[in-house]
Design a protein around this motif. Sequence first.
Motif, short mmCIF file in Angstrom:
data_model
loop_
_atom_site.label_atom_id
_atom_site.label_comp_id
_atom_site.label_asym_id
_atom_site.label_seq_id
_atom_site.Cartn_x
_atom_site.Cartn_y
_atom_site.Cartn_z
N GLY A 92 0.75 -1.23 0.11
CA GLY A 92 0.06 -0.19 -0.14
C GLY A 92 0.98 1.17 -0.11
N LEU A 93 2.10 1.36 0.79
CA LEU A 93 3.07 2.40 0.65
C LEU A 93 3.38 2.61 -0.66
CD1 LEU A 93 4.31 4.55 2.18
CD2 LEU A 93 6.12 2.70 2.89
N LEU A 94 3.91 1.62 -1.34
CA LEU A 94 4.32 1.81 -2.63
C LEU A 94 3.51 2.18 -3.60
CD1 LEU A 94 6.24 -1.70 -3.53
CD2 LEU A 94 7.48 0.76 -3.32
N GLY A 95 2.05 1.75 -3.37
CA GLY A 95 1.23 2.36 -4.35
C GLY A 95 0.59 3.86 -3.83
N PHE A 96 0.87 4.01 -2.73
CA PHE A 96 0.70 5.38 -2.41
C PHE A 96 1.79 6.29 -2.81
CE2 PHE A 96 1.77 8.89 0.66
CZ PHE A 96 0.48 9.68 0.46
N LEU A 97 3.16 6.10 -2.75
CA LEU A 97 4.06 6.86 -3.25
C LEU A 97 3.77 7.01 -4.85
CD1 LEU A 97 7.31 5.22 -1.60
CD2 LEU A 97 5.95 7.41 -1.13
N ASP A 98 3.40 5.83 -5.37
CA ASP A 98 3.12 5.79 -6.90
C ASP A 98 1.86 6.92 -7.29
OD1 ASP A 98 3.92 4.79 -9.55
OD2 ASP A 98 1.91 3.99 -9.64
N ASP A 99 1.18 6.87 -6.48
CA ASP A 99 -0.15 7.79 -6.83
C ASP A 99 0.37 9.16 -6.53
OD1 ASP A 99 -2.17 6.05 -7.57
OD2 ASP A 99 -2.41 5.42 -5.47
N TYR A 100 1.12 9.43 -5.53
CA TYR A 100 1.39 10.84 -5.01
C TYR A 100 2.21 11.53 -6.16
CZ TYR A 100 3.12 14.74 -2.39
OH TYR A 100 3.27 15.96 -2.06
N ILE A 101 3.18 10.61 -6.74
CA ILE A 101 4.06 11.17 -7.66
C ILE A 101 2.98 11.63 -8.82
CG2 ILE A 101 6.09 10.41 -9.31
CD1 ILE A 101 7.10 9.04 -7.09
N LYS A 102 2.07 11.01 -9.09
CA LYS A 102 1.35 11.03 -10.30
C LYS A 102 0.42 12.29 -10.03
CE LYS A 102 0.53 6.14 -11.34
NZ LYS A 102 -0.54 5.13 -11.25
N ARG A 107 0.85 13.72 -13.84
CA ARG A 107 1.08 12.81 -15.11
C ARG A 107 0.85 11.61 -14.67
NH1 ARG A 107 7.67 12.26 -13.78
NH2 ARG A 107 7.40 10.80 -12.28
N ASN A 108 0.51 10.74 -15.75
CA ASN A 108 -0.02 9.34 -15.49
C ASN A 108 1.04 8.36 -15.22
OD1 ASN A 108 0.99 8.66 -17.84
ND2 ASN A 108 -1.09 9.19 -19.09
N LEU A 109 2.11 8.64 -14.96
CA LEU A 109 3.29 7.62 -14.48
C LEU A 109 3.84 8.16 -13.16
CD1 LEU A 109 5.16 6.88 -17.85
CD2 LEU A 109 3.23 5.53 -16.77
N GLY A 110 4.06 7.19 -12.23
CA GLY A 110 4.45 7.47 -10.92
C GLY A 110 5.93 6.89 -10.72
N LEU A 111 6.07 5.93 -9.80
CA LEU A 111 7.29 5.31 -9.81
C LEU A 111 7.53 4.81 -10.98
CD1 LEU A 111 6.82 3.61 -6.23
CD2 LEU A 111 8.09 5.49 -6.60
N PHE A 228 -11.47 6.52 -6.78
CA PHE A 228 -10.76 5.64 -7.49
C PHE A 228 -10.02 4.99 -6.11
CE2 PHE A 228 -10.77 7.81 -11.71
CZ PHE A 228 -12.06 7.07 -12.16
N MET A 229 -9.68 3.75 -6.17
CA MET A 229 -8.62 3.09 -4.97
C MET A 229 -7.21 3.56 -5.25
SD MET A 229 -8.42 -0.76 -5.50
CE MET A 229 -10.19 -0.94 -5.42
N GLY A 230 -6.81 3.75 -6.65
CA GLY A 230 -5.48 4.04 -7.05
C GLY A 230 -4.61 2.83 -6.94
N ASP A 231 -3.33 2.94 -7.27
CA ASP A 231 -2.43 2.09 -7.10
C ASP A 231 -2.04 1.62 -5.54
OD1 ASP A 231 -1.97 2.07 -9.71
OD2 ASP A 231 0.26 2.27 -9.58
N THR A 232 -2.70 2.56 -4.54
CA THR A 232 -2.69 2.61 -3.16
C THR A 232 -3.30 1.39 -2.71
OG1 THR A 232 -2.25 4.94 -2.80
CG2 THR A 232 -2.80 3.59 -0.97
N GLY A 233 -4.58 1.25 -3.44
CA GLY A 233 -5.45 0.30 -2.84
C GLY A 233 -5.19 -1.24 -3.84
N SER A 234 -5.01 -0.94 -5.20
CA SER A 234 -4.79 -2.13 -6.09
C SER A 234 -3.55 -2.82 -5.69
CB SER A 234 -4.99 -1.85 -7.35
OG SER A 234 -3.80 -0.87 -7.68
#
Length: 324
Positions: A92-102, A107-111, A228-234
């Motif tokens: 979830g933390l990885l997904g949060f970082l990915d979403d936050y960068i987006k 932009r539609n690309l994070g990590l 949306f749940m975002g990468d944080t959720g998925s």
Amino acid sequence: MLEQGLLFTLIMSFLITVVLSPLFIPFLRRLKFGQSIRDEGPESHKKKTGTPTMGGLMIILSIVVTTLIMAGVFHSISVEIFLVLLVTLGFGLLGFLDDYIKVAKKRNLGLTSKQKFLGQLVIAAIFYFVLLQTGLNTEIVIPGTGAGIDIGWLYFPLVIIMLVGSSNAVNLTDGLDGLVAGTAAVAFGAFAIVAYASSLYTVSLFSVAIVGAVLGFLVFNAHPAKVFMGDTGSLALGGALAAIAILTKTELLLIIIGGVFVIETLSVIIQVASFKTRGKRVFKMSPLHHHYELSGWSEWRVVVTFWLVGILFAAVGIYLEVWI
């Protein structure tokens, strides 16, 4: 008593998500944490730009709070609970970082894929190391047969493949309103039954907590989605699904119960391989749900169809594990 605990767990996690969402969604909107839609995606999705994302935070919070409270009341905080929460929070933390960068970079690309994989690899390694300290069983069982194969040291790469593959598969499936929330509810519900039948009651309780949380989220994520749940959720849900399969010693059963996620992933692999080798696309767009959208299906029709397919896979998985 335990059955009541599972029911209370389902209700609690559902209510936490339902109560939190109306408070959290406006907060995300004020922070301008809106979804960026891929330029190469279906044209009809452009109108979803700006819809609040990172709703997975509500799901994770509900899962963690419910699991810790209900496990403490009806059972105990076992090593299994520690492991599933480790994976859920880590991914979830990885997904949060990915979403936050987006959302921060608009932009539609994070990590990068390398950064994400490295994070997933570290979490998988910690998960495996803890398993090792508790007496690791490296045998995998063929569903429906009871026959097992001890794969020895190969179990470590299997753990990595399962955790990384499952998290990415669920992430790929998260492309339509309510699609992952519904299919995840079905898959985790199936694993709750499998865990209960195996007397892994805390794992069953955790699975039920996820079912309640994603169903509560579905109230606001069903078409037209308000969040949306975002990468944080998925990513968190995909990692948790694999962790449960590992802890219940139903590693291969994950392929069946998570059949929708497997098919979605295969559609991407087939599309990329075909285009690179033949210069032709097999599907109008991948993942597979977009193919049906571009074939004229409404978004809701695609989602409900995938839910039903998920229920069929789950039923087969439960039959092979519990009734045979």
